[in-house]
Design a protein around this motif. Structure first.
Motif, short mmCIF file in Angstrom:
data_model
loop_
_atom_site.label_atom_id
_atom_site.label_comp_id
_atom_site.label_asym_id
_atom_site.label_seq_id
_atom_site.Cartn_x
_atom_site.Cartn_y
_atom_site.Cartn_z
N ARG A 17 -5.61 12.64 -3.28
CA ARG A 17 -5.33 14.07 -3.36
C ARG A 17 -4.69 14.56 -2.06
O ARG A 17 -3.80 15.39 -2.06
CB ARG A 17 -6.63 14.82 -3.65
N HIS A 128 -6.38 22.75 -9.62
CA HIS A 128 -4.96 22.65 -9.29
C HIS A 128 -4.29 24.00 -9.29
O HIS A 128 -3.07 24.07 -9.25
CB HIS A 128 -4.25 21.74 -10.31
N THR A 131 -0.48 25.15 -8.10
CA THR A 131 0.51 24.08 -8.04
C THR A 131 1.83 24.52 -8.65
O THR A 131 2.90 24.20 -8.14
CB THR A 131 -0.01 22.84 -8.79
N ASN A 269 1.04 24.75 -18.45
CA ASN A 269 0.65 24.59 -17.04
C ASN A 269 -0.53 25.49 -16.69
O ASN A 269 -0.62 26.00 -15.58
CB ASN A 269 1.84 24.91 -16.12
N GLU A 272 -2.50 24.70 -13.62
CA GLU A 272 -1.71 24.63 -12.39
C GLU A 272 -1.20 26.00 -11.94
O GLU A 272 -0.53 26.09 -10.92
CB GLU A 272 -0.50 23.71 -12.59
N ASN A 329 6.37 20.32 -17.58
CA ASN A 329 4.92 20.31 -17.66
C ASN A 329 4.42 19.52 -16.46
O ASN A 329 4.61 18.30 -16.39
CB ASN A 329 4.47 19.67 -18.98
N LEU A 330 3.79 20.19 -15.51
CA LEU A 330 3.49 19.56 -14.23
C LEU A 330 2.40 18.50 -14.34
O LEU A 330 2.36 17.58 -13.52
CB LEU A 330 3.07 20.63 -13.21
N GLU A 331 1.52 18.63 -15.32
CA GLU A 331 0.48 17.61 -15.48
C GLU A 331 0.21 17.44 -16.97
O GLU A 331 -0.42 18.30 -17.60
CB GLU A 331 -0.80 18.00 -14.75
N LYS A 332 0.70 16.37 -17.54
CA LYS A 332 0.58 16.15 -18.98
C LYS A 332 -0.82 15.70 -19.35
O LYS A 332 -1.38 14.78 -18.76
CB LYS A 332 1.60 15.10 -19.44
N ARG A 333 -1.37 16.35 -20.36
CA ARG A 333 -2.67 15.97 -20.92
C ARG A 333 -2.47 15.52 -22.35
O ARG A 333 -1.45 15.81 -22.97
CB ARG A 333 -3.64 17.15 -20.84
#
Length: 367
Positions: A17, A128, A131, A269, A272, A329-333
């Protein structure tokens, strides 16, 4: 010596991190993206608006001399991280760095009361928020919506110079969506360049600039252009089927696509973004009030208006679906991947159905 440097850097974060967190800050400083921070770059940042010219040149010299361990004239990433945690630099730089970092990366973690940056919030490994706000960038310049707006202004002024401002000039007659000239397929898109009066033009310009430019700064021009044009096309296709006698003028379909695109990017997002729920409610309220007003004016008030509110609704739906499909999409789930496929398939199905209906459902358009 390497051992001494490692001892001097007390990292309040987990290694993975921490690397990600400081890398983002380092890249903010590294203006020319060469992987190093020069004296000029460091001075430029310190003298930028965020610092209000608080540090004189001799302080910049002190920072560089203490942080540049190998006397190369540059700060590499490791030297940068060491600088951020070096207690010797706190007195001359800590307050300003902390303020700058806090301005570009909103923090919500617990306050660090033990390290060299006392009073500065450490980043949680699970939170997050903020972000997304880091991703705003002025390079490449966000000019797409500005250029579209300029084209709309020029074309309106061309007709206005001939005394025609109510979508009845030479340009307007060529570009407006005319239900009697549906075979001229370009009109399903170019109606966005035609406006009925100065107020209509100004409202659309203001909204699309205020909504489109921030989207471009994060998602880049081509994604925002796709969303905008998808809303324009969906608006005309849907209106021609539901209101086959309505003329269409204005960029409202594209504008509503931009509104819905903000909703899409908030959804994708959510973790984020700062204050995601507030942003979502604001955009939904804005859309609901405008569409509600258009429906009321058309069906219940005594105003002589024929607003194509279906174009607003269709543009918003297209903006939501295409926004989910193409915006970053900054963090894909896992659930977001399923949502992505659902949005893409639904949009393609609706557009295909709309195009085929407009081509083959000829009975709908008989006068």
């Amino acid at each position: 010596m390497p051992g001494q440097r490692e001892t001097a850097v007390s990292m309040p974060l987990t290694p993975s991190r921490s690397d990600l967190y400081w890398r983002r800050i380092f890249e903010k400083y590294d203006k020319d993206k060469d992987g190093r921070i020069s004296y000029v770059e460091l001075k430029e940042i310190i003298n930028s608006r965020e610092y209000e010219h608080d540090l004189p040149d001799n302080v910049v010299d002190k920072i560089m001399s203490l942080a540049d361990r190998d006397n190369s004239g540059y700060l590499d990433f490791n030297e940068f991280v060491a600088m951020m945690h070096n207690p010797d630099l706190k007195a001359v730089f800590g307050h300003f760095v902390a303020r700058y970092v806090h301005s570009i990366i909103p923090q919500r973690g617990p306050v660090d009361t033990t390290g060299p940056w006392t009073g500065f919030r450490a980043v949680s490994t699970s939170d997050h928020d903020g972000t997304y706000e880091e991703e705003y960038s002025c390079w490449p310049p966000a000019v797409c919506m500005i250029l579209i707006s300029l084209v709309e202004i020029v074309l309106f002024c061309y007709d206005a110079a001939e005394g025609n401002t109510q979508a009845n000039g030479t340009i307007a007659k060529l570009f407006i969506y005319n239900p009697h000239k549906r075979q001229e397929a370009w009109r399903f898109i170019t109606y966005m360049l035609v406006h009925v009066g100065v107020v209509h033009l100004l409202v659309n310009l203001l909204v699309q600039l205020f909504l489109g430019v921030p989207l471009e700064m994060v998602h880049r021009w081509w994604r925002v252009t796709l969303v905008y044009l998808a809303g324009v096309a969906a608006g005309s296709l849907a209106t021609s089927l539901t209101d086959p006698k309505v003329y269409l003028a204005g960029a409202s379909g594209g504008v509503y696509a931009l509104i819905a695109a903000h909703v899409a990017t908030i959804i994708m997002n959510w973790s984020e973004m700062e204050f995601a729920i507030i942003q979502l409610l604001v955009f939904l309220l804005l859309a609901a009030v405008d569409i509600g007003t258009a429906v009321y004016d058309r069906y219940w008030s005594h105003l002589n208006q024929n607003i194509g509110y279906v174009a607003h609704l269709a543009g918003a739906l297209a903006g939501l679906l295409v926004g989910i499909g193409v915006l970053r999409n900054l963090e894909k789930r896992k659930w977001e991947k399923r949502l992505w496929w659902a949005a893409v398939l639904l949009y393609c199905s609706l557009m295909l159905a709309g195009i085929l209906a407009n081509i083959f459902w000829t009975a709908r358009f008989q006068h």
